[in-house]
Design an enzyme around this catalytic site. Structure first.
Site, PDB file in Angstrom:
ATOM      1  N   ARG A 163      -8.787  -0.269  19.397  1.00 58.02           N
ATOM      2  CA  ARG A 163      -9.131   1.146  19.600  1.00 58.02           C
ATOM      3  C   ARG A 163     -10.504   1.359  20.219  1.00 58.02           C
ATOM      4  NH1 ARG A 163      -6.148   3.423  14.111  1.00 58.02           N
ATOM      5  NH2 ARG A 163      -4.102   3.590  15.111  1.00 58.02           N
TER       6      ARG A 163
ATOM      7  N   SER B 297     -10.152  -3.829   2.979  1.00 56.34           N
ATOM      8  CA  SER B 297      -8.877  -3.389   3.546  1.00 56.34           C
ATOM      9  C   SER B 297      -7.915  -3.064   2.420  1.00 56.34           C
ATOM     10  CB  SER B 297      -8.300  -4.501   4.427  1.00 56.34           C
ATOM     11  OG  SER B 297      -6.903  -4.344   4.549  1.00 56.34           O
TER      12      SER B 297
ATOM     13  N   LYS C 106       0.408   9.155   5.214  1.00 52.89           N
ATOM     14  CA  LYS C 106       1.151   7.945   5.586  1.00 52.89           C
ATOM     15  C   LYS C 106       0.964   6.851   4.524  1.00 52.89           C
ATOM     16  CE  LYS C 106      -0.069   5.628   9.475  1.00 52.89           C
ATOM     17  NZ  LYS C 106      -0.268   4.196   9.158  1.00 52.89           N
ATOM     18  N   SER C 107      -0.272   6.636   4.099  1.00 54.02           N
ATOM     19  CA  SER C 107      -0.527   5.577   3.103  1.00 54.02           C
ATOM     20  C   SER C 107       0.227   5.857   1.809  1.00 54.02           C
ATOM     21  CB  SER C 107      -2.027   5.502   2.788  1.00 54.02           C
ATOM     22  OG  SER C 107      -2.731   5.062   3.911  1.00 54.02           O
TER      23      SER C 107
ATOM     24  N   ARG D 235       3.564   3.811  -0.034  1.00 59.56           N
ATOM     25  CA  ARG D 235       3.453   3.326  -1.417  1.00 59.56           C
ATOM     26  C   ARG D 235       4.522   3.949  -2.301  1.00 59.56           C
ATOM     27  NH1 ARG D 235      -0.954   2.567   1.339  1.00 59.56           N
ATOM     28  NH2 ARG D 235      -2.530   1.032   0.741  1.00 59.56           N
TER      29      ARG D 235
ATOM     30  N   GLY E 158       1.641  -1.840  10.312  1.00 58.52           N
ATOM     31  CA  GLY E 158       0.883  -2.886   9.627  1.00 58.52           C
ATOM     32  C   GLY E 158       0.975  -2.743   8.116  1.00 58.52           C
TER      33      GLY E 158
ATOM     34  N   ASP F 110      -9.539   5.365  10.252  1.00 61.51           N
ATOM     35  CA  ASP F 110      -8.533   5.850  11.208  1.00 61.51           C
ATOM     36  C   ASP F 110      -9.015   7.062  12.011  1.00 61.51           C
ATOM     37  OD1 ASP F 110      -6.796   3.862  10.423  1.00 61.51           O
ATOM     38  OD2 ASP F 110      -5.813   5.091   8.915  1.00 61.51           O
TER      39      ASP F 110
ATOM     40  N   GLN G 261      -4.889  -2.559   2.730  1.00 60.87           N
ATOM     41  CA  GLN G 261      -3.621  -3.266   2.919  1.00 60.87           C
ATOM     42  C   GLN G 261      -3.678  -4.648   2.269  1.00 60.87           C
ATOM     43  OE1 GLN G 261      -2.893  -3.136   7.143  1.00 60.87           O
ATOM     44  NE2 GLN G 261      -2.479  -0.954   7.124  1.00 60.87           N
TER      45      GLN G 261
ATOM     46  N   LYS H 281      -6.394  -2.825  15.054  1.00 59.70           N
ATOM     47  CA  LYS H 281      -5.445  -1.771  14.649  1.00 59.70           C
ATOM     48  C   LYS H 281      -4.242  -1.816  15.604  1.00 59.70           C
ATOM     49  CE  LYS H 281      -7.704  -0.294  11.109  1.00 59.70           C
ATOM     50  NZ  LYS H 281      -7.115  -0.550   9.779  1.00 59.70           N
TER      51      LYS H 281
HETATM   52  C1  S3P Z   1      -3.918   1.728   5.323  1.00 55.07           C
HETATM   53  C2  S3P Z   1      -5.149   1.148   5.320  1.00 55.07           C
HETATM   54  C3  S3P Z   1      -6.023   1.101   6.494  1.00 55.07           C
HETATM   55  C4  S3P Z   1      -5.613   2.090   7.569  1.00 55.07           C
HETATM   56  C5  S3P Z   1      -4.135   2.133   7.791  1.00 55.07           C
HETATM   57  C6  S3P Z   1      -3.382   2.437   6.508  1.00 55.07           C
HETATM   58  C7  S3P Z   1      -3.097   1.670   4.096  1.00 55.07           C
HETATM   59  O1  S3P Z   1      -5.981  -0.200   7.035  1.00 55.07           O
HETATM   60  O2  S3P Z   1      -6.261   1.796   8.790  1.00 55.07           O
HETATM   61  O3  S3P Z   1      -3.813   3.133   8.749  1.00 55.07           O
HETATM   62  O4  S3P Z   1      -2.147   2.462   3.966  1.00 55.07           O
HETATM   63  O5  S3P Z   1      -3.400   0.838   3.227  1.00 55.07           O
HETATM   64  P1  S3P Z   1      -6.853  -1.378   6.372  1.00 55.07           P
HETATM   65  O6  S3P Z   1      -6.579  -1.356   4.932  1.00 55.07           O
HETATM   66  O7  S3P Z   1      -6.370  -2.653   6.996  1.00 55.07           O
HETATM   67  O8  S3P Z   1      -8.265  -1.050   6.743  1.00 55.07           O
END
Ligand code: S3P
Length: 442
Positions: free
Chosen positions: A360, A177, A29-30, A34, A103, A329, A179, A356
């Site tokens: 959770r 993080s 997913k990440s 990107r 998010g 996660d 993100q 999250k």
């Molecule tokens: C993610 C980073 C994680 C993760 C999320 C995806 C990302 O969050 O929990 O499912 O793709 O950068 P954080 O960076 O806020 O910890």
């Protein structure tokens, strides 16, 4: 599609039956987010193989399309093509950008839009996303000159971004993080002067790897790669991206096979980026029976197959702040494992779990207690007194995809059958989860 419309229809979950055979989990997913975002701001065409065809990346693609980016239809087993608009090419959208439940979409796009001077953007999401903190991104972007407004002093969506010419900065982030880090790195690409992000601990580094591959001038330094510097003024070039399977999706099968008697499973093509493999360290602590085979590097990310069999005498485990970024996660499914393991397992340093898609720590405690688990909830973690058999129960994902899949695995080891409402939340990250579960069961 918004999670508010998730159905309350009950899904029947039969207990028992090991997990057997081979499975290929969907794309990471990440990395999928990107690949879409970086392809959009590159010059020329980006081709993505193995993109996760799930609700979250579809939210990212739909926001990008509203800003004039051409992206081919996202379908299973089909390469995706993006025509990049370049670093400053986004059109001012006529509509609100809906990030759905994602998010990552909202936070990374905030970083991308903050520097698009002269343009105005409005971002929102579903009920869950509108409750999640955004100031953690807005605040550092403001240090670069960004203007981001929203409810509660800019903390909650809907958010309005008034694009500005940004300046580079040295920014220490308060939480590890990926993100937050990625949002700053994306803003840095068009800022005036260089930007350095300093993280308290090393979070997943997919952005750093992929931005470099696209041609950004980015350097990683400091202890454990916690300092990342970006020099602006370098155009990105469209690439071929190959997305490995998501270890966070593989985690349900990894833990499922470890705890369900008789299981023998191979999970193929799993991304093994060292910033994501905390779960493998926990498997060692648990003395689980597994091996990693056929390791290789695919498009700048390590990949391998995981072979795992049921282990009847797993050991309790301890997770702390140090390991948390590498398995953030996976905490819900590890909580399920802890319920099954004789002895006391402890999770600390996990307060991030409270912000999250759901809280959770609270949701897993509530749902597993309904199955008879003995769990104590603390502000930053859980103490799990394992070894007591779980009972079938009426379960609720509470709209959280990882909760839905974790509880599905818990239901396999329960003494009686369960039911789950809002099970379709799984589609946020794993659209074929329920089919794969059916196929893998004995
Ligand atoms: C993610 C980073 C994680 C993760 C999320 C995806 C990302 O969050 O929990 O499912 O793709 O950068 P954080 O960076 O806020 O910890």
């Amino acid at each position: 599609m918004s999670l508010i419309s998730k159905t309350y229809q009950e899904r029947h979950l039969q207990s028992g039956g090991g997990l057997f055979g081979k499975v290929r989990v969907p794309g990471d997913k990440s990395i999928s987010h990107r690949a879409l975002l970086f392809g959009a701001i590159a010059e020329g065409t980006t081709t993505i193989e193995g993109l996760l065809p799930a609700e979250d990346p579809i939210s990212t693609a739909s926001c990008l399309r509203k800003m004039g980016v051409s992206i081919s239809q996202i379908k299973r087993n089909q390469n995706i093509e993006i025509e990049g608009v370049g670093l400053d090419g986004f059109k001012e959208p006529k509509e609100i950008l809906d990030c759905g439940n994602s998010g990552t979409t909202m936070r990374l796009i905030l970083g991308l839009l903050a520097g698009r001077s002269g343009r105005h953007f409005v971002l929102t999401g579903d009920e869950s996303l509108r409750r999640r903190p955004m100031q953690r991104v807005g605040q550092p972007l403001k240090l670069m000159g960004a203007k981001v407004n929203g409810r509660s002093n800019g903390n909650f969506a809907p958010l309005a971004v008034c694009g500005q010419k940004l300046r580079g900065a040295v920014i220490g982030t308060p939480v590890a993080s990926a993100q937050i880090k990625s949002a700053i790195l994306l803003a840095a690409l068009t800022a005036e002067g260089s930007t350095t992000v300093i993280e308290p601990a090393h979070s997943r580094d997919h952005s750093e790897r992929m931005l470099k591959a696209f041609g950004a001038n980015l350097e990683v330094g400091g202890e454990m790669g916690r300092h990342i510097n970006v020099q602006p003024g370098y155009k990105l070039q469209g690439q071929k991206v190959i997305v490995p399977g998501d270890i966070s999706s593989a985690a349900f099968w990894i833990i499922g096979a470890s705890i369900v008697p008789g299981s023998d499973l191979t999970i193929e093509n799993v991304g093994l980026n060292p910033t994501r493999t905390g779960i493998l360290e926990v498997l060692q602590q648990m003395e689980a029976s597994f091996e990693i085979i056929n390791t290789r590097e695919v498009a700048g990310e390590p990949v391998g197959n995981i072979h795992i069999t049921h282990e009847p005498s797993l050991k309790p485990f301890t997770l702390d702040e140090e390991i948390m970024p590498r398995l953030i996660d996976e905490v819900p499914i590890l909580t399920v494992a802890a319920c099954l393991i004789d002895g006391v397992s402890s999770i600390t340093g996990a307060s991030e779990l409270r912000v999250k898609e759901t809280d959770r720590l609270a949701v897993m405690t509530r749902q597993l207690k309904a199955m008879g688990a003995h769990i104590e909830e603390h502000s930053d973690g859980l103490t799990i007194y394992g070894g007591k058999p779980l009972q079938g129960a009426l379960l609720d994902s509470e709209t959280d995809h990882r909760v839905a899949m974790s509880l599905a695995i818990a239901s396999l080891v329960a003494k009686s059958n369960s039911k789950m409402i809002r099970s379709d939340a799984a589609a946020v990250s794993y659209p074929d989860f329920w089919e794969d579960l059916e196929n893998l069961r004995n």
